[in-house]
Structures are given as structure tokens and as C-alpha cells.
Write an enzyme that holds these catalytic residues in place. Structure first.
Site, PDB file in Angstrom:
ATOM      1  N   TYR A  52       0.735  -1.098   0.199  1.00 24.21           N
ATOM      2  CA  TYR A  52       0.429   0.035   0.063  1.00 24.21           C
ATOM      3  C   TYR A  52       1.077   1.372   0.332  1.00 24.21           C
ATOM      4  O   TYR A  52       1.667   1.367  -0.198  1.00 24.21           O
ATOM      5  CB  TYR A  52      -1.283  -0.599   1.051  1.00 24.21           C
ATOM      6  CG  TYR A  52       0.024   0.443   2.525  1.00 24.21           C
ATOM      7  CD1 TYR A  52      -0.143   1.697   3.141  1.00 24.21           C
ATOM      8  CD2 TYR A  52       0.543  -1.140   2.971  1.00 24.21           C
ATOM      9  CE1 TYR A  52       0.597   2.261   4.547  1.00 24.21           C
ATOM     10  CE2 TYR A  52       0.972  -0.534   4.592  1.00 24.21           C
ATOM     11  CZ  TYR A  52       0.460   0.641   5.091  1.00 24.21           C
ATOM     12  OH  TYR A  52       1.456   0.684   5.722  1.00 24.21           O
TER      13      TYR A  52
ATOM     14  N   LYS B 123       6.037  -2.761   1.763  1.00 21.40           N
ATOM     15  CA  LYS B 123       5.176  -1.180   2.980  1.00 21.40           C
ATOM     16  C   LYS B 123       4.170  -2.767   2.216  1.00 21.40           C
ATOM     17  O   LYS B 123       2.843  -2.046   1.940  1.00 21.40           O
ATOM     18  CB  LYS B 123       5.021   0.121   2.183  1.00 21.40           C
ATOM     19  CG  LYS B 123       4.688   1.241   2.615  1.00 21.40           C
ATOM     20  CD  LYS B 123       4.003   2.454   2.325  1.00 21.40           C
ATOM     21  CE  LYS B 123       3.263   2.917   3.316  1.00 21.40           C
ATOM     22  NZ  LYS B 123       3.473   3.666   4.436  1.00 21.40           N
TER      23      LYS B 123
ATOM     24  N   GLU C   5      12.297   2.690  14.541  1.00 25.87           N
ATOM     25  CA  GLU C   5      11.889   3.120  14.044  1.00 25.87           C
ATOM     26  C   GLU C   5      10.153   3.142  14.616  1.00 25.87           C
ATOM     27  O   GLU C   5      10.240   2.033  15.737  1.00 25.87           O
ATOM     28  CB  GLU C   5      11.505   3.141  11.905  1.00 25.87           C
ATOM     29  CG  GLU C   5      10.364   2.206  12.468  1.00 25.87           C
ATOM     30  CD  GLU C   5       9.755   1.993   9.959  1.00 25.87           C
ATOM     31  OE1 GLU C   5      10.061   2.646   8.978  1.00 25.87           O
ATOM     32  OE2 GLU C   5      10.080   0.791  10.072  1.00 25.87           O
TER      33      GLU C   5
END
Length: 282
Positions: free
Chosen positions: A33, A147, A180
Site C-alpha cells: 500500500y 510497505k 523506527e
């Protein structure tokens, strides 16, 4: 006016936007996505997002559902039909429906979904005071640079942060390094004044906002180090912030309940947020 989404060649009311029960995105998280910012009716950083979408598709050997040049046309039409000026656009591509089998189907037709929605702006209180994050073990699969729609570990980390009174969870890997956030990239200003963020290797997603912030910082003469930093460095940092398509640059002033620096958004953070606002306007 009701929302409209695009699903496999048709523009449909959002509440009727469905895919087949055997779509591999539903059964295996076999899809990717992109989330694109929409500002004043314009998709920002379009080419960068489409480049990353292409990399993710290639990494999973998923065919493009339409030629790249068609995606901006479809995005623009979904935006037009929803009459949305500011918000987010969402593209999802899966390997498509097929009989349930772990092996890739030979002749599956990829599914393409596009939708848009408004977003809540960062509040004045968050900008003035910053936000809190917590640190959590990084339990994601070993390719977060793709992703993928397989986001359950991210969702669990974000829920854990919410339950702790924070807005985000920053991941600590098996080396003791900050990678992250659950849905953001992590930055600190170290004690020596250098801006640090994890390098864009296979341990993190190379955020579009992250890359643009690094470029803006270097152009402004700010020293940037793309290297892992430890939890200890994080807790001794002068400043911290996170980046993402929704939040752009958001100050972080509390880590695991302890203040970052003097507990207020720092000058480098605020300068980069202002520079990013100029970039979006341009």
C-alpha cells in the site's frame, strides 16, 4: 455527500467497496500500500510514492494492476468525486483472489483499491508541547522496508502506546538500536548537535517524509547522520521528533515517561517543520 472509492475498475460508494473473500490480501496480507498526502486538492510527492509502490510490488513479485501512468488519473478522479481538498489518499494492491494456497497462484489478477479520507491536523497543543512516545521491542518481520499490508505487529505496538498514554511506539531491535516508529520514522538531535536517524536499509521503511526532511536539513546546513542510535542516546538526546505523511514533523518531548532535553520542542525540530510546510506549499 457519501464517500466514493475505486475498486478493480469501478467507482463505488465507499460502504460497498469490497473484494473477494479469497483475495490474498485478506487471507495472507499478500499486498502492499501507499498513503499519499492531499493538500489543497493536490497529491504531494506523487512520484516518490509511486516509485516506492513500484519497489514494494517488485519485492513481492506482484504485477502492476494498471500501468504507472494510469494511477495519477485514477487518484485524481477519486479525489474529484469525493470533493476533498485536504487529507490522505490510499492505494492498496494485492496479488488478487485465488484458491487458498501458500504458493503464488499462476494466473491471479491483482486487486487495486483507491480511497481518500480527511485527516485530523496536528493540534496546537501538540506543536507547543510535543508528544510522548514509548519504546517497545521490534517484533515485525525482517523486511519492513517493503510497505506490506501485514501490519499486525505495528498495530499491537501502537495500541500499547495508546494504553501507556503515548501517541507512538518506537521500536528497539535485537541490537538495542532504535529502528523506527509503528507508523513513523524516528529522529533525534544528539548531544553533539548532529541529527540522527536509522539508515534506510531493510530494517526500516524509507519514509517519503523522512527522505525529504533529510534533504531539507542538509540544504539548511544541519549535520545529518544516517546511522542507528541506541536507547541510551535517545534518552540523552537534545531533541527528538518523528516524521510521516500525516504529521510531517512532530516534536517528541517525552520518552518512556522521561523528558527529552528540556521537555520542550527544540529549535531544529521546529525549523524543519517550518521548512517542510514550505515544501508542501510549493
Amino acid at each position: 455527500m457519501s464517500r466514493v472509492s475505486y475498486v478493480n475498475g469501478r467507482y463505488v460508494p465507499h460502504d460497498q467497496a469490497v473484494v473477494h473473500v479469497e483475495d490474498r490480501g485478506f487471507q495472507f496480507a499478500d499486498g502492499v500500500y501507499e498513503v499519499l498526502p492531499l493538500v489543497s486538492g493536490r497529491i504531494c510527492h506523487l512520484d516518490q510514492h509511486l516509485d516506492r509502490l513500484g519497489r514494494s510490488l517488485g519485492a513481492l513479485a506482484i504485477a502492476r494492476p494498471v500501468p504507472r501512468r494510469v494511477l495519477p488519473i485514477l487518484l485524481a478522479e477519486v479525489v474529484r468525486r469525493n470533493r476533498l481538498a485536504d487529507g490522505l489518499a490510499y492505494i492498496q494492491v494485492t496479488r488478487g483472489p485465488a484458491a487458498r494456497n501458500h504458493q503464488f497462484p499462476v494466473a491471479a489478477v491483482p486487486s487495486l483499491i483507491i480511497s481518500v479520507w480527511p485527516t485530523k491536523a496536528v493540534t496546537a497543543h501538540q506543536l507547543e508541547n510535543g508528544v510522548a512516545v514509548v519504546t517497545r521491542p521490534d517484533q515485525r518481520w525482517k523486511r519492513p522496508d517493503i510497505k506490506s499490508v501485514g501490519l499486525l505487529p505495528n498495530a499491537l505496538a501502537r495500541q500499547s502506546a495508546k494504553e501507556a498514554g503515548a501517541v507512538e511506539a518506537w521500536m528497539v531491535d535485537d541490537r538495542g538500536m532504535i529502528t523506527e516508529g509503528a507508523a513513523t520514522n524516528a529522529f533525534i538531535v544528539a548531544r553533539d548537535g548532529a541529527l540522527l536517524t536509522h539508515p534506510a536499509d531493510q530494517r526500516i521503511l524509507a519514509g517519503i517524509t523522512r527522505g525529504n526532511v533529510i534533504a531539507l536539513a542538509r540544504a539548511a546546513g544541519i549535520e545529518v547522520g544516517e546511522r542507528p542510535f541506541t536507547l541510551e542516546e535517545l534518552k540523552n538526546a537534545r531533541e527528538a521528533f518523528m516524521t510521516g505523511s500525516t504529521i510531517t514533523v512532530l516534536p517528541v518531548t517525552k520518552i518512556d515517561g522521561q523528558p527529552v532535553g528540556d521537555g520542550k520542542p527544540g529549535p531544529i525540530t521546529l525549523r524543519l517543520r517550518a521548512l517542510y510546510a514550505e515544501l508542501r506549499r510549493s
